[in-house]
Design a protein around this motif. Structure first.
Motif, PDB file in Angstrom:
ATOM      1  N   HIS A  59       8.623   9.375   4.793  1.00 31.70           N
ATOM      2  CA  HIS A  59       7.866   8.127   3.906  1.00 31.70           C
ATOM      3  C   HIS A  59       7.443   7.002   4.543  1.00 31.70           C
ATOM      4  O   HIS A  59       6.439   6.411   4.630  1.00 31.70           O
TER       5      HIS A  59
ATOM      6  N   ALA B 135       0.919  -1.381   0.055  1.00 30.72           N
ATOM      7  CA  ALA B 135      -0.024  -0.017   0.094  1.00 30.72           C
ATOM      8  C   ALA B 135       0.833   1.310   0.113  1.00 30.72           C
ATOM      9  O   ALA B 135       0.393   2.271   0.725  1.00 30.72           O
TER      10      ALA B 135
ATOM     11  N   THR C 117      14.421   5.521  -2.632  1.00 25.72           N
ATOM     12  CA  THR C 117      15.746   6.286  -1.769  1.00 25.72           C
ATOM     13  C   THR C 117      15.947   5.623  -0.482  1.00 25.72           C
ATOM     14  O   THR C 117      15.331   6.029   0.406  1.00 25.72           O
TER      15      THR C 117
ATOM     16  N   TRP D  59       5.109   7.262   7.116  1.00 25.58           N
ATOM     17  CA  TRP D  59       3.688   7.510   6.755  1.00 25.58           C
ATOM     18  C   TRP D  59       3.059   5.997   6.402  1.00 25.58           C
ATOM     19  O   TRP D  59       2.040   5.676   6.806  1.00 25.58           O
TER      20      TRP D  59
ATOM     21  N   PHE E  89       2.003   4.318  -1.912  1.00 23.37           N
ATOM     22  CA  PHE E  89       1.417   4.868  -3.544  1.00 23.37           C
ATOM     23  C   PHE E  89       2.599   5.850  -3.687  1.00 23.37           C
ATOM     24  O   PHE E  89       2.209   6.907  -4.524  1.00 23.37           O
ATOM     25  N   GLU E  90       3.540   6.116  -2.886  1.00 21.16           N
ATOM     26  CA  GLU E  90       4.812   6.975  -3.480  1.00 21.16           C
ATOM     27  C   GLU E  90       6.120   6.042  -3.542  1.00 21.16           C
ATOM     28  O   GLU E  90       6.951   6.247  -2.916  1.00 21.16           O
ATOM     29  N   PRO E  91       6.033   4.955  -4.336  1.00 22.70           N
ATOM     30  CA  PRO E  91       7.322   4.061  -4.529  1.00 22.70           C
ATOM     31  C   PRO E  91       8.528   4.844  -4.968  1.00 22.70           C
ATOM     32  O   PRO E  91       9.811   4.683  -4.719  1.00 22.70           O
ATOM     33  N   GLU E  92       8.315   6.041  -5.500  1.00 24.46           N
ATOM     34  CA  GLU E  92       9.413   7.076  -5.916  1.00 24.46           C
ATOM     35  C   GLU E  92      10.255   7.465  -4.576  1.00 24.46           C
ATOM     36  O   GLU E  92      11.595   7.392  -4.602  1.00 24.46           O
ATOM     37  N   LEU E  93       9.559   7.616  -3.426  1.00 26.26           N
ATOM     38  CA  LEU E  93      10.382   7.898  -2.258  1.00 26.26           C
ATOM     39  C   LEU E  93      10.981   6.796  -1.583  1.00 26.26           C
ATOM     40  O   LEU E  93      11.823   6.859  -0.903  1.00 26.26           O
TER      41      LEU E  93
END
Lengths: 428, 428
Positions: free
Chosen positions: A203, A131, A140, A206, A133-137
């Motif tokens: 992240h 879950a 890193t 969260w 939804f910001e896999p770009e974060l």
């Protein structure tokens, strides 16, 4: 909402391959980089982030390779111990205490631990959890570690078969020094999240708190920092906001493992685990300001300038508490912080691991600052910490400027092997 | 309390000499390192921190050299413009608004500006100011910049001869979106303190606010962060906590100076200065969570994955707002954030510099998060910002998840030459 985990996986793997491949082609650093991930767990400094290929040319390409390494450094989740304890402290950290919802039983606890086990393993590997939804974060990783703790109330849940260790309860009061605020104290379960990028910390916080939201509510959140990543030498002791070198005498991984990790005499779920104390210590910069250098160094027993004991020349010199000056007075004051906190025993009985972080929050109206230390201590038995804390509460010149305003105790279960669930011995 | 400034100076110089000498002997990097300090001011990325000598060996000595560079990087204080604006954003920042004490007149203002001018120049150079009792923290400059701003009320002080520009007042209300909290709004004078180490930021904040304490009180403090230092590529656009690439279209130093710096038509004290808006924008992660990837990308007009516009392939591709799909509908939604914020004019009239930082504070009771963006905008004329802000307030799909909760406007005086005092044209 569909998240393309496969593609996230692929991205992580490709990126790593490119990196290691590139380095290996250019400078033979691949072994070093891979080694960094391994040794970090044993407490050594992370692998060199700064020795990229093409040194000397100073082109942007060199720099890009270098910093990519820092953002993509990873530490292993699976192992005998949980990460984030005896490994090198990252630049940023957050501690989140959550309370289980009313009526929660062992089933709720199991569900929470299964979710966190899965998600933490994914996050630390740079792969997006289910879950996220910001896999770009998530990509890193920045040496991310997540450490999960168990508070006293959990051992009383219906269905939990392990018995509560007698020490797993709020610390005894230290009325001489404590001014505890309930909003920084207690908690049923704990997340300690550390990384070299503050966005990575946010992240992960969260993702892990939202995944827990039907089972637990946030009780408190405390964020802290050390020197920024790649700002000081690896292994250099941090300075706190009083300017003091803080954390010189600390257990050494390998040699001093027994100081930190619970042994065979502990309950099964804690063998390989540890006990954790988080004290929020307000540091009054406004009165510390009034202390002259002599007072400062006398109160600590070390020189602010370089952290050396007043009886020595280098930070790592052992304080000589028997040394006297020409008048026969102790060089290191008997009420100094160093004198009072120095282990009295040869063994483990009054030693512990410190992994502190500074905080600097918005001040209350009419004040200039709201700063202090998140004093995080790990020890095999809580009594190791308590024996020192009792001495410091009785007398420590630094108490003039410091006030404990929060206090929490957690049991840190042993680490997970592949296929295991964090804290699973609590119900097995 | 005596502070040995000479020895602090010496230490700084010696340290730097050793570094540059070491690098120059080993890899010819000295020119690159020195260049980093210079070019940083013009907005280029800092000098490579990661291309130390001996690449490939991966020894600890290499790494030590590398990170020393990051901690001791400095930016120039004196110049046509104040630092911390068009130079590369550092990893950490704090914004402190202070209110002058009742009865303060131009004499108080002069005293404050003289103290700050002197102290900021010292701190940025890594030298302990007069009343800095933790010079060890000052030694780690970590690209420190301090930027001083002037709020509306200062222009009304007895003895201030400059007249208040009409725009120097609280922003007009945007009732469609604003939910302003007075505790994040307004202020007489502003400190913006940025560095690549959070401890450097904290220490400079402490020194500068305590030195001001007889003249001004702290009104609010807002701390923010970007990716950690040396975590991403230099020049890489940051991501906010929604996961979005944030800040792609920004003025380029040199080419777009006129977007940011006030020209000859401005009052003398602002020629070479700029106007600053700080908006605290809460970002609701709990509802953003419910937006699927298509909704997210449509609302922004760019792909979350890589920041590319929906009409392009790369982050830096210009959005094509005229493009339509097979049904004749605009590819970039007319209410998307990108479409609404894109400059309408060819000139400067609706462009400005963004230098945003994320925040992630402890949540209020019952909530999971308290996160958002410190949206910091610089422009030669406030109207450049306002023309875009009006469009966004009228309609911007992202408003669904974002709420401005703080707002402040400051005039940023021109930079200081040696011997000058910040904002001196206000009374000269």
């Amino acid at each position: 909402m569909p998240v393309d985990q496969h593609s996230a996986d692929q991205r992580g793997v490709d990126r790593r391959d490119v990196l290691v491949g590139g380095l290996s082609a250019l400078g033979g650093l691949a072994a070093g980089a891979a080694g960094g991930v391994g040794v970090a767990r044993s407490g050594a400094a992370p692998a060199p982030a700064g020795s990229g290929p093409g040194a000397g040319s100073g082109s942007e390409a060199d720099h890009a390779t270098t910093v990519e390494l820092a953002g993509s450094q990873r530490r292993p989740f699976h192992g005998e111990h949980q990460p984030g304890i005896m490994d090198a402290p990252q630049a940023h950290g957050v501690w989140v205490a959550m309370d289980l919802v009313p009526g929660a039983d062992v089933t709720a606890l199991q569900r929470l631990m299964r979710i966190w086990t899965q998600d933490v393993a994914q996050l630390m590997a740079g792969r997006a959890p289910y879950a996220d939804f910001e896999p770009e974060l998530t990509a890193t990783t920045a040496s991310l570690t997540v450490t999960v703790g168990i508070g006293p109330r959990v051992l009383g849940l219906r269905g939990v078969t392990a018995t509560r260790p007698t020490w797993l309860q709020p610390l005894p009061a230290f009325p001489q020094i404590d001014r505890l605020d309930p909003r920084w104290s207690g908690g049923d379960v704990l997340l300690q999240i550390c990384a070299d990028s503050p966005i990575t910390v946010s992240h992960a916080q969260w993702v892990l708190t939202k995944e827990a939201r039907t089972i637990a509510t946030v009780r408190w959140v405390q964020r802290g920092f050390r020197q920024g990543h790649a700002v000081t030498r690896p292994g250099e002791t941090m300075r706190n906001l009083f300017g003091q070198v803080d954390g010189t005498v600390n257990p050494v991984p390998g040699r001093d493992d027994a100081v930190v990790w619970c042994g065979p005499s502990a309950p099964r779920w804690l063998q390989g685990g540890t006990t954790m104390v988080l004290r929020r210590i307000a540091m009054d910069l406004e009165t510390w300001e009034e202390a002259d250098p002599l007072t400062r160094d006398t109160s600590l027993g070390r020189r602010q300038r370089d952290g050396s004991p007043l009886t020595g020349r280098a930070e790592t010199d052992a304080p000589d508490v028997a040394a006297t000056d020409r008048l026969g007075l102790p060089v290191i004051d008997e009420f100094s912080h160093v004198r009072r906190s120095l282990p009295h025993e040869k063994g483990l009985t009054d030693r512990f691991l410190r992994r502190p972080y500074s905080y600097d929050d918005p001040p209350d109206p009419g004040r200039l600052t709201n700063a202090g230390l998140l004093f995080v201590a790990y020890q095999a038995e809580l009594e190791q910490y308590l024996s020192v804390q009792r001495r410091l509460a009785e007398a420590d010149l630094l108490n003039t400027w410091t006030t404990p305003i929060g206090s929490a105790v957690f049991a840190i279960p042993r680490g997970c092997r592949e296929g295991e669930v964090l804290a699973q011995d609590l119900w097995a």
